[in-house]
Scaffold this active site. Structure first.
Site, PDB file in Angstrom:
ATOM      1  N   ASP A 125      46.990  34.238  23.545  1.00  0.00           N
ATOM      2  CA  ASP A 125      47.655  33.512  24.638  1.00  0.00           C
ATOM      3  C   ASP A 125      46.837  33.681  25.928  1.00  0.00           C
ATOM      4  O   ASP A 125      46.496  34.807  26.292  1.00  0.00           O
ATOM      5  CB  ASP A 125      49.068  34.114  24.801  1.00  0.00           C
ATOM      6  CG  ASP A 125      49.957  33.295  25.710  1.00  0.00           C
ATOM      7  OD1 ASP A 125      49.736  32.079  25.842  1.00  0.00           O
ATOM      8  OD2 ASP A 125      50.900  33.887  26.278  1.00  0.00           O
ATOM      9  N   HIS A 126      46.529  32.595  26.599  1.00  0.00           N
ATOM     10  CA  HIS A 126      45.766  32.629  27.854  1.00  0.00           C
ATOM     11  C   HIS A 126      44.490  33.467  27.757  1.00  0.00           C
ATOM     12  O   HIS A 126      44.273  34.382  28.557  1.00  0.00           O
ATOM     13  CB  HIS A 126      46.632  33.160  29.012  1.00  0.00           C
ATOM     14  CG  HIS A 126      47.717  32.216  29.379  1.00  0.00           C
ATOM     15  ND1 HIS A 126      47.487  31.076  30.113  1.00  0.00           N
ATOM     16  CD2 HIS A 126      49.039  32.208  29.076  1.00  0.00           C
ATOM     17  CE1 HIS A 126      48.623  30.419  30.258  1.00  0.00           C
ATOM     18  NE2 HIS A 126      49.581  31.071  29.635  1.00  0.00           N
ATOM     19  N   THR A 145      59.382  36.029  28.174  1.00  0.00           N
ATOM     20  CA  THR A 145      60.285  36.832  29.010  1.00  0.00           C
ATOM     21  C   THR A 145      61.703  36.923  28.433  1.00  0.00           C
ATOM     22  O   THR A 145      62.336  37.978  28.489  1.00  0.00           O
ATOM     23  CB  THR A 145      60.332  36.240  30.435  1.00  0.00           C
ATOM     24  OG1 THR A 145      58.989  36.125  30.906  1.00  0.00           O
ATOM     25  CG2 THR A 145      61.117  37.118  31.378  1.00  0.00           C
ATOM     26  N   GLY A 169      55.990  28.883  29.676  1.00  0.00           N
ATOM     27  CA  GLY A 169      57.104  29.269  30.539  1.00  0.00           C
ATOM     28  C   GLY A 169      58.446  28.797  30.021  1.00  0.00           C
ATOM     29  O   GLY A 169      59.303  28.353  30.785  1.00  0.00           O
ATOM     30  N   GLY A 170      58.658  28.909  28.701  1.00  0.00           N
ATOM     31  CA  GLY A 170      59.891  28.417  28.078  1.00  0.00           C
ATOM     32  C   GLY A 170      61.158  29.121  28.545  1.00  0.00           C
ATOM     33  O   GLY A 170      62.256  28.558  28.475  1.00  0.00           O
TER      34      GLY A 170
HETATM   35  P1  13P Z   1      57.902  32.923  29.614  1.00  0.00           P
HETATM   36  O1  13P Z   1      57.622  34.378  29.714  1.00  0.00           O
HETATM   37  O2  13P Z   1      58.326  32.336  30.914  1.00  0.00           O
HETATM   38  O3  13P Z   1      58.849  32.599  28.512  1.00  0.00           O
HETATM   39  O4  13P Z   1      56.515  32.203  29.286  1.00  0.00           O
HETATM   40  C1  13P Z   1      55.832  32.485  28.096  1.00  0.00           C
HETATM   41  C2  13P Z   1      54.504  31.824  28.053  1.00  0.00           C
HETATM   42  O5  13P Z   1      54.313  30.726  28.513  1.00  0.00           O
HETATM   43  C3  13P Z   1      53.410  32.534  27.380  1.00  0.00           C
HETATM   44  O6  13P Z   1      52.194  31.882  27.527  1.00  0.00           O
END
Ligand code: 13P
Length: 288
Positions: free
Chosen positions: A84-85, A232, A208-209
Site C-alpha cells: 500500500d502506498h 482505520t 480512505g474507506g
Molecule cells: P482508512 O484508514 O481511512 O480506512 O484508509 C485506508 C487506505 O486508504 C489505505 O491505503
C-alpha cells in the site's frame, strides 16, 4: 496461493461491485480478514503499508505468514498481497519478497516522473504476473507520517497513467485517510465521473474507506470504483473491543491476560467489520 489482483478487479468492475483492501498489521489482523473472506466467499486484498511491513519484521516475514495461513486455514477464495502506498524502493523489495501486487504512489512527483517510474514498474509487474496500482492526485490525511491534502486528480493525468499498463488506478476525489473531519465536503462525483469517462474499463480505487457514508460508497461503485481500501475502521473496532475487555476486568480473571484471550474480542470485531464492508461493497459470494 496468492494471486494478482488484476483478474478479481476486472470481474468486480464488470460486475459493478468492489473488492475490499483491508490493511494488515499483525497475525491477528491477517487471520481475521482471511476468516471473513472465506466465510463470505469474497475475494480480498491484504494491504501492507511500508510502516506495517517494517513493524512485522519485514516483507519476507509477511509473505511467509500469509502463505502459511492460506495453506493451513485452507483458504479457497482469491487473495492478493498488496503493498500500500509504496515508494519506488519499497516496490522493488516487495517484488523480490513475493508479494502478488504492489501500489506505486508517485502522486507527489511531477507527473512526468510519476509516468516514468510507473511505466518501469508496469513492465516488471507484467513479466512477473503481478498487479500494479498507480496513483494520481494525493489522498489527504495522514498515513505512516505521509500527509496529503485530499486533492482532486486531473482526469487527463489519470488517462496518461492508466495507459501505462497498470491494473488499477487510485485517483484523489476528495477522499482522505483516517476519520473524516466534521466539515468534510464529501466525495467529488464530478471528478470521478470525468476520470471514468476517460479511463473506461480501468478499475478505480477508493482510498480512505473509513467513515465514507454507505450511499457515497454505493454511488462511487456505480461510477467505476472496483477496489476500496479500509484500514482505520478495523483499528477502531479492535481498540474498542479490547478496551471493553480490560475495563470489564476480564484480563484479571481465569488467565484472561493470555494474549490468545486478551486479543480475541478485538480479532472477532475485525471479522465482523470486514464482513459488513464486504456486504456493502457487494463482493460477498463472488468467489464461489
Ligand atoms: P482508512 O484508514 O481511512 O480506512 O484508509 C485506508 C487506505 O486508504 C489505505 O491505503
Amino acid at each position: 496461493m496468492l494471486v494478482s489482483a488484476a483478474e478479481m478487479l476486472k470481474k468486480a468492475k464488470a460486475g459493478h461491485y468492489a473488492v475490499g483492501q483491508f490493511n494488515i498489521n499483525n497475525l491477528e489482523w491477517t487471520k481475521a480478514i482471511l476468516t471473513a473472506a472465506e466465510e463470505t466467499k469474497s475475494p480480498v486484498i491484504l494491504g501492507v503499508s511500508e510502516g506495517a511491513g517494517k513493524y512485522m519484521a519485514g516483507y519476507k516475514t509477511v509473505v511467509g505468514m500469509v502463505n502459511g495461513m492460506l495453506e493451513e486455514m485452507k483458504i479457497t477464495v482469491p487473495v492478493a498481497l498488496h503493498l500500500d502506498h509504496g515508494t519506488y524502493e519499497g516496490c522493488q523489495k516487495c517484488i523480490e519478497a513475493g508479494f502478488s501486487s504492489i501500489m506505486f504512489d508517485g502522486s507527489h512527483y511531477p507527473i512526468e516522473e510519476n509516468v516514468a517510474k510507473t511505466k518501469e514498474l508496469a513492465a516488471i509487474c507484467k513479466e512477473k504476473g503481478m498487479s500494479l496500482e498507480a496513483e494520481v492526485g494525493s489522498i489527504g490525511g495522514e498515513e505512516d507520517g505521509v500527509v496529503g491534502a485530499g486533492e482532486c486528480a486531473d482526469p487527463n493525468e489519470c488517462k496518461m497513467i492508466a495507459d501505462l499498463g497498470v491494473d488499477m488506478l487510485a485517483a484523489g476525489i476528495g477522499n482522505i485517510h483516517g476519520v473524516y473531519p466534521e466539515n468534510w465536503q464529501g466525495l467529488s462525483f464530478e471528478t470521478l465521473d470525468a476520470i471514468q469517462a476517460l479511463t473506461g474499463d480501468m478499475p478505480l480505487v477508493l482510498h480512505g474507506g473509513t467513515g465514507i457514508p454507505d450511499d457515497m460508497i454505493k454511488k462511487a461503485i456505480s461510477l467505476g470504483v472496483a477496489k476500496i481500501n479500509v484500514n482505520t475502521e478495523c483499528q477502531l473496532v479492535f481498540a474498542e473491543a479490547t478496551r471493553k475487555y480490560i475495563e470489564a476486568g476480564k484480563d484479571k480473571e481465569k488467565k484472561g491476560f493470555d494474549p490468545r484471550k486478551l486479543l480475541k474480542p478485538g480479532a472477532e470485531a475485525i471479522v465482523e467489520k470486514v464482513k459488513e464492508k464486504m456486504e456493502l461493497f457487494g463482493s460477498v459470494g463472488k468467489a464461489e
